[in-house]
Design a protein around this motif. Structure first.
Motif, PDB file in Angstrom:
ATOM      1  N   VAL A  26      37.851  59.414 -61.082  1.00  0.00           N
ATOM      2  CA  VAL A  26      36.822  58.889 -60.185  1.00  0.00           C
ATOM      3  C   VAL A  26      37.257  57.542 -59.610  1.00  0.00           C
ATOM      4  O   VAL A  26      37.071  57.276 -58.415  1.00  0.00           O
ATOM      5  N   ALA A  27      37.867  56.692 -60.428  1.00  0.00           N
ATOM      6  CA  ALA A  27      38.349  55.398 -59.945  1.00  0.00           C
ATOM      7  C   ALA A  27      39.388  55.587 -58.838  1.00  0.00           C
ATOM      8  O   ALA A  27      39.362  54.872 -57.829  1.00  0.00           O
ATOM      9  N   CYS A  28      40.294  56.544 -59.014  1.00  0.00           N
ATOM     10  CA  CYS A  28      41.301  56.820 -57.978  1.00  0.00           C
ATOM     11  C   CYS A  28      40.639  57.314 -56.696  1.00  0.00           C
ATOM     12  O   CYS A  28      40.995  56.889 -55.589  1.00  0.00           O
ATOM     13  N   ALA A  29      39.678  58.214 -56.829  1.00  0.00           N
ATOM     14  CA  ALA A  29      38.993  58.754 -55.656  1.00  0.00           C
ATOM     15  C   ALA A  29      38.231  57.653 -54.913  1.00  0.00           C
ATOM     16  O   ALA A  29      38.282  57.575 -53.679  1.00  0.00           O
ATOM     17  N   LEU A  30      37.544  56.787 -55.647  1.00  0.00           N
ATOM     18  CA  LEU A  30      36.804  55.701 -55.005  1.00  0.00           C
ATOM     19  C   LEU A  30      37.746  54.697 -54.344  1.00  0.00           C
ATOM     20  O   LEU A  30      37.434  54.151 -53.282  1.00  0.00           O
ATOM     21  N   ALA A  31      38.900  54.452 -54.962  1.00  0.00           N
ATOM     22  CA  ALA A  31      39.892  53.570 -54.339  1.00  0.00           C
ATOM     23  C   ALA A  31      40.382  54.170 -53.026  1.00  0.00           C
ATOM     24  O   ALA A  31      40.556  53.454 -52.033  1.00  0.00           O
ATOM     25  N   MET A  32      40.574  55.478 -52.997  1.00  0.00           N
ATOM     26  CA  MET A  32      41.014  56.143 -51.769  1.00  0.00           C
ATOM     27  C   MET A  32      39.943  56.044 -50.678  1.00  0.00           C
ATOM     28  O   MET A  32      40.257  55.822 -49.510  1.00  0.00           O
ATOM     29  N   VAL A  33      38.686  56.206 -51.059  1.00  0.00           N
ATOM     30  CA  VAL A  33      37.584  56.067 -50.096  1.00  0.00           C
ATOM     31  C   VAL A  33      37.581  54.655 -49.526  1.00  0.00           C
ATOM     32  O   VAL A  33      37.450  54.451 -48.317  1.00  0.00           O
ATOM     33  N   LEU A  35      40.099  52.491 -49.349  1.00  0.00           N
ATOM     34  CA  LEU A  35      41.254  52.325 -48.461  1.00  0.00           C
ATOM     35  C   LEU A  35      40.998  52.973 -47.099  1.00  0.00           C
ATOM     36  O   LEU A  35      41.320  52.394 -46.057  1.00  0.00           O
ATOM     37  N   ASN A  36      40.416  54.147 -47.120  1.00  0.00           N
ATOM     38  CA  ASN A  36      40.115  54.848 -45.868  1.00  0.00           C
ATOM     39  C   ASN A  36      39.131  54.054 -45.011  1.00  0.00           C
ATOM     40  O   ASN A  36      39.304  53.943 -43.793  1.00  0.00           O
ATOM     41  N   LEU A  40      43.312  51.902 -44.064  1.00  0.00           N
ATOM     42  CA  LEU A  40      44.633  51.871 -44.699  1.00  0.00           C
ATOM     43  C   LEU A  40      44.946  53.225 -45.319  1.00  0.00           C
ATOM     44  O   LEU A  40      44.048  53.952 -45.676  1.00  0.00           O
ATOM     45  N   PRO A  41      46.149  53.574 -45.520  1.00  0.00           N
ATOM     46  CA  PRO A  41      47.354  52.915 -45.017  1.00  0.00           C
ATOM     47  C   PRO A  41      47.536  53.192 -43.533  1.00  0.00           C
ATOM     48  O   PRO A  41      46.978  54.138 -42.997  1.00  0.00           O
ATOM     49  N   LYS A  42      48.307  52.374 -42.882  1.00  0.00           N
ATOM     50  CA  LYS A  42      48.498  52.481 -41.432  1.00  0.00           C
ATOM     51  C   LYS A  42      49.486  53.580 -41.050  1.00  0.00           C
ATOM     52  O   LYS A  42      49.329  54.231 -40.051  1.00  0.00           O
ATOM     53  N   LYS A  43      50.532  53.773 -41.856  1.00  0.00           N
ATOM     54  CA  LYS A  43      51.584  54.702 -41.454  1.00  0.00           C
ATOM     55  C   LYS A  43      51.689  55.942 -42.333  1.00  0.00           C
ATOM     56  O   LYS A  43      52.127  56.973 -41.878  1.00  0.00           O
ATOM     57  N   GLU A  44      51.343  55.835 -43.563  1.00  0.00           N
ATOM     58  CA  GLU A  44      51.520  56.943 -44.496  1.00  0.00           C
ATOM     59  C   GLU A  44      50.177  57.547 -44.886  1.00  0.00           C
ATOM     60  O   GLU A  44      49.128  56.973 -44.659  1.00  0.00           O
ATOM     61  N   GLU A  45      50.246  58.682 -45.506  1.00  0.00           N
ATOM     62  CA  GLU A  45      49.069  59.392 -45.973  1.00  0.00           C
ATOM     63  C   GLU A  45      49.008  59.305 -47.494  1.00  0.00           C
ATOM     64  O   GLU A  45      50.029  59.362 -48.168  1.00  0.00           O
TER      65      GLU A  45
END
Length: 65
Positions: A26-33, A35-36, A40-45
């Motif tokens: 859940v922590a990883c998923a929330l970090a991804m949200v 960042l989105n 971010l990120p500008k160039k990579e997925e």
């Protein structure tokens, strides 16, 4: 013991899956949200990759090999 294999004693829950990586996932998923939302990120997925069944023979990981 409950039908799902867990048992409660002394205000604690014991059994398979009671102390695995759910909170870390859940922590990883929330970090991804987050960042989105920041653009971010500008160039990579970024891809979140998770498997299931780590307590019962790594069923999810075995499907990948």
């Amino acid at each position: 013991m409950n039908s799902n294999g867990t048992e409660e004693a002394d205000e604690k829950i014991y059994g398979r899956g009671t102390s695995d990586m759910k909170s870390g996932l859940v922590a990883c998923a929330l970090a991804m949200v987050s960042l989105n939302e920041e653009g971010l990120p500008k160039k990579e997925e970024i891809i979140l990759f998770a498997t299931v069944g780590e307590e019962a023979g790594a069923v999810g990981a075995r499907r990948l090999t």
